[in-house]
Design an enzyme around this catalytic site. Structure first.
Site, PDB file in Angstrom:
ATOM      1  CD  GLU A   1      -2.998  -1.077   0.400  1.00  0.00           C
ATOM      2  OE1 GLU A   1      -3.143  -0.043  -0.279  1.00  0.00           O
ATOM      3  OE2 GLU A   1      -3.747  -2.047   0.317  1.00  0.00           O
TER       4      GLU A   1
ATOM      5  CB  CYS B   1      -1.905   7.313   1.495  1.00  0.00           C
ATOM      6  SG  CYS B   1      -3.280   6.483   2.306  1.00  0.00           S
TER       7      CYS B   1
HETATM    8  P1  NDP Z   1       8.123   5.234   4.635  1.00  0.00           P
HETATM    9  O1  NDP Z   1       8.128   4.476   3.367  1.00  0.00           O
HETATM   10  O2  NDP Z   1       9.221   6.175   4.912  1.00  0.00           O
HETATM   11  O3  NDP Z   1       8.057   4.250   5.888  1.00  0.00           O
HETATM   12  C1  NDP Z   1       7.041   3.261   6.014  1.00  0.00           C
HETATM   13  C2  NDP Z   1       7.520   2.200   6.993  1.00  0.00           C
HETATM   14  O4  NDP Z   1       8.584   1.461   6.400  1.00  0.00           O
HETATM   15  C3  NDP Z   1       8.065   2.761   8.307  1.00  0.00           C
HETATM   16  O5  NDP Z   1       7.694   1.905   9.370  1.00  0.00           O
HETATM   17  C4  NDP Z   1       9.546   2.730   8.049  1.00  0.00           C
HETATM   18  O6  NDP Z   1      10.292   2.685   9.230  1.00  0.00           O
HETATM   19  C5  NDP Z   1       9.689   1.438   7.287  1.00  0.00           C
HETATM   20  N1  NDP Z   1      10.940   1.302   6.526  1.00  0.00           N
HETATM   21  C6  NDP Z   1      11.835   2.272   6.176  1.00  0.00           C
HETATM   22  N2  NDP Z   1      12.848   1.742   5.430  1.00  0.00           N
HETATM   23  C7  NDP Z   1      12.574   0.426   5.312  1.00  0.00           C
HETATM   24  C8  NDP Z   1      13.222  -0.660   4.631  1.00  0.00           C
HETATM   25  N3  NDP Z   1      14.347  -0.488   3.940  1.00  0.00           N
HETATM   26  N4  NDP Z   1      12.655  -1.890   4.697  1.00  0.00           N
HETATM   27  C9  NDP Z   1      11.496  -2.078   5.384  1.00  0.00           C
HETATM   28  N5  NDP Z   1      10.842  -1.092   6.031  1.00  0.00           N
HETATM   29  C10 NDP Z   1      11.367   0.142   6.003  1.00  0.00           C
HETATM   30  O7  NDP Z   1       6.701   5.981   4.673  1.00  0.00           O
HETATM   31  P2  NDP Z   1       6.176   6.992   5.750  1.00  0.00           P
HETATM   32  O8  NDP Z   1       6.207   6.368   7.108  1.00  0.00           O
HETATM   33  O9  NDP Z   1       6.829   8.313   5.534  1.00  0.00           O
HETATM   34  O10 NDP Z   1       4.631   7.100   5.358  1.00  0.00           O
HETATM   35  C11 NDP Z   1       4.128   7.996   4.423  1.00  0.00           C
HETATM   36  C12 NDP Z   1       3.899   7.287   3.108  1.00  0.00           C
HETATM   37  O11 NDP Z   1       2.970   6.233   3.324  1.00  0.00           O
HETATM   38  C13 NDP Z   1       3.285   8.176   2.058  1.00  0.00           C
HETATM   39  O12 NDP Z   1       3.896   7.922   0.830  1.00  0.00           O
HETATM   40  C14 NDP Z   1       1.834   7.715   2.038  1.00  0.00           C
HETATM   41  O13 NDP Z   1       1.175   7.954   0.817  1.00  0.00           O
HETATM   42  C15 NDP Z   1       1.974   6.262   2.303  1.00  0.00           C
HETATM   43  N6  NDP Z   1       0.738   5.701   2.807  1.00  0.00           N
HETATM   44  C16 NDP Z   1       0.042   4.846   2.016  1.00  0.00           C
HETATM   45  C17 NDP Z   1      -1.174   4.349   2.445  1.00  0.00           C
HETATM   46  C18 NDP Z   1      -1.928   3.388   1.608  1.00  0.00           C
HETATM   47  O14 NDP Z   1      -2.800   2.737   2.146  1.00  0.00           O
HETATM   48  N7  NDP Z   1      -1.657   3.246   0.325  1.00  0.00           N
HETATM   49  C19 NDP Z   1      -1.744   4.724   3.739  1.00  0.00           C
HETATM   50  C20 NDP Z   1      -0.912   5.611   4.505  1.00  0.00           C
HETATM   51  C21 NDP Z   1       0.292   6.078   4.032  1.00  0.00           C
HETATM   52  P3  NDP Z   1      10.841   4.063   9.840  1.00  0.00           P
HETATM   53  O15 NDP Z   1       9.635   4.926  10.063  1.00  0.00           O
HETATM   54  O16 NDP Z   1      11.448   3.594  11.101  1.00  0.00           O
HETATM   55  O17 NDP Z   1      11.789   4.621   8.813  1.00  0.00           O
END
Ligand code: NDP
Length: 498
Positions: free
Chosen positions: A245, A279
């Site tokens: 997602e 999102c």
């Molecule tokens: P990120 O992609 O930065 O992070 C998402 C999660 O992935 C966090 O828990 C993060 O940890 C973790 N993460 C970071 N690097 C890695 C890796 N290499 N491998 C595995 N996991 C990793 O997104 P955001 O948290 O900034 O969220 C915002 C984004 O989420 C926006 O693009 C938004 O559109 C999207 N979103 C999509 C939704 C949907 O349903 N389609 C709903 C809500 C949001 P850490 O935070 O510790 O870096």
């Protein structure tokens, strides 16, 4: 000299992740950081817990999940307070978010047996001597990686459905909202104290990466498209299935027969709720020529009334401090390319807040039109026809949700949006409709949470056939005769060859 980090920036101290408010910098709580080996152990423990949980059956799990739902509903003010303290989200928004999460827990619990349970399916004439049986079995352990912007609604969209399907879950909350994530896990443990059916592992991105490689049977990721690609690459190493997602850049289309007051009200909500950190937020609007000016006036009038601040405001602080630079860059770039700020503008970014900004006439190549801004900003562009609006709306690699305002052709326009979801005469509504699947296309990811598809996403189809009599047209045996094959060919020609 060490740099002073902006409030809200997560820091690690003594193996603990410290979470702070983006508005005040006050500590919201701290959680232990997991090393890669801790993540592996959590998955091992979850595997054993998952067998016990699966053994409870649909009835036992439904009963526990409904108790969890009750607890979430009873303590929603406490949880909303934590969401406000940790992410800066206005309490009213946090409460609404919890309501939608509660609704999903309820639906998943009540519908898992109907959607996934064992059932007979009809056999066909060519294999009439066999009966067919289908059921959906849990994967085992599902890893869930969540973002910070909806720290309750978003992970629960995976967690509740995965649990209802009979899986154990290891959850990695965002580093910006670990305290809320841990609260969810602790509250679940109150109704399921026997085993670690839902556990959390905390830390920065490397902990998420470790979870992808820790032996989970499926990985459900919600976050940015860039990270989704890394998650998919990591999971590819072990052919671990993924649900992604990812981000979006959703558009609203306003047709000539739209109720403009309703359209403007919903557009401002869709674009600016949660400070635009959504999102499925409306980041672009396309209004047809005859209604464009009136629509923009109504949007500006409503967006201009929104209050911004730490408490009791419509718009709270930007949760992730680094996003403020992105928002400012998008506004500056839009203006430099000839767009006009009819509300706000580059000065609207005043850390830790971003004030509402409405931009018109922004070229389609601008970052404000093409990239996720994730702030309380909106571009509104004039189009001659709905076809032109659709062409522009569908021109991006993203395809998450969208909205259409109009009467006569609105549903037909919604169906032509290249997206997984759309709301007609409202915005974001599909997210709260637990009977509908949620997910995107293209760079917004694939797979579905919510609804029957969301339950099936966390289970694998198990197909069983059972012989119930002698074959009249034996063909799949070395004991068949040339006459059997000839009869089969004749039967098939009769059945299908006409
Ligand atoms: P990120 O992609 O930065 O992070 C998402 C999660 O992935 C966090 O828990 C993060 O940890 C973790 N993460 C970071 N690097 C890695 C890796 N290499 N491998 C595995 N996991 C990793 O997104 P955001 O948290 O900034 O969220 C915002 C984004 O989420 C926006 O693009 C938004 O559109 C999207 N979103 C999509 C939704 C949907 O349903 N389609 C709903 C809500 C949001 P850490 O935070 O510790 O870096």
């Amino acid at each position: 000299m060490t740099a002073v980090l902006p409030p809200g920036t997560p820091t690690v101290q003594d193996d603990h992740l410290i979470s702070t408010s983006p508005a005040s910098g006050d500590e919201a709580g701290r959680v232990p950081v997991a090393a890669a080996v801790d993540v592996e152990r959590a998955v091992e423990r979850a595997r054993a817990a998952g067998q016990w949980w699966a053994g409870l059956g649909f009835t036992g799990r439904r009963e526990r999940l409904l108790r969890w739902r009750r607890l979430l509903a009873q303590r929603m003010e406490e949880l909303a307070g934590l969401m406000h303290a940790e992410g800066g989200k206005p309490v009213a928004d946090a409460l609404v978010e919890i309501v939608t999460a509660v609704e999903h827990v309820d639906w998943a619990a009540r519908n898992a047996r109907r959607v996934l349970g064992p059932r007979r399916v009809r056999s066909r004439l060519v294999l009439a001597e066999f009966s067919a049986h289908l059921e959906y079995q849990p994967h085992g352990v599902v890893g869930v990686i969540g973002p910070w912007n909806y720290p309750v609604f978003t992970p629960i969209g995976s967690i509740a459905y995965a649990l209802a399907a009979g899986n154990a879950v290891v959850f990695k909350p965002s580093e910006y909202t670990p305290v809320v994530g841990q609260w969810l896990v602790d509250s679940f443990a109150e109704v399921v104290p026997e085993h670690s059916v839902l556990t959390a592992v905390h830390g920065l991105g490397d902990v998420g990466a470790a979870l992808c490689r820790a032996g989970v049977d499926k990985l459900a990721f919600t976050g940015s498209t860039a990270t989704a690609k890394k998650v998919m690459a990591a999971c590819a190493e072990s052919l671990t299935p993924v649900l992604l997602e990812a981000g979006g850049k959703d558009a609203m289309i306003v047709d000539a027969d739209a109720d403009l007051d309703a359209a403007a009200e919903a557009c401002v909500w869709g674009a600016m709720t949660n400070a635009g950190q959504t999102c499925i937020g409306i980041e672009r609007a396309y209004a047809v020529e005859p209604v464009f000016d009136a629509f923009v006036d109504k949007v500006v009038e409503r967006a201009g009334r929104l209050t911004v601040g730490p408490e009791d405001a419509d718009i709270g602080p930007i949760t992730m401090p680094s996003q403020l630079d992105v928002i400012r860059r998008h506004i500056e770039d839009a203006v430099a390319r000839g767009g006009r700020a009819v509300l706000g503008g580059p000065d609207a970014v005043k850390p830790p807040y971003a004030y509402p900004t409405v931009l018109v006439g922004v070229p389609e190549e601008a970052a404000a039109v093409r990239e996720e801004t994730f702030g309380p900003t909106l571009t509104v562009n004039r189009v001659r026809t709905v076809d032109e609006a659709l062409a522009r709306a569908n021109a991006l690699p993203y395809g998450l949700g969208g909205s259409v305002f109009g009467q006569q052709h609105a549903v037909a326009i919604a169906r032509r949006l290249r997206s997984g979801m759309a709301s007609v005469n409202s915005t974001l509504t599909f997210a709260g409709m637990s009977t509908l699947p949620f997910g995107g296309v293209g760079e917004s990811g694939f797979g579905r949470i919510h609804g029957a598809d969301g339950l099936r996403e966390f289970a694998r189809a198990k197909a069983v056939t059972r012989r119930r009599g002698r074959s009249l047209l034996p063909s799949t045996t070395f004991e068949r005769t040339p006459a059997d094959v000839a009869r089969l060919v004749k039967a098939v020609k009769l059945l299908y060859g006409r």
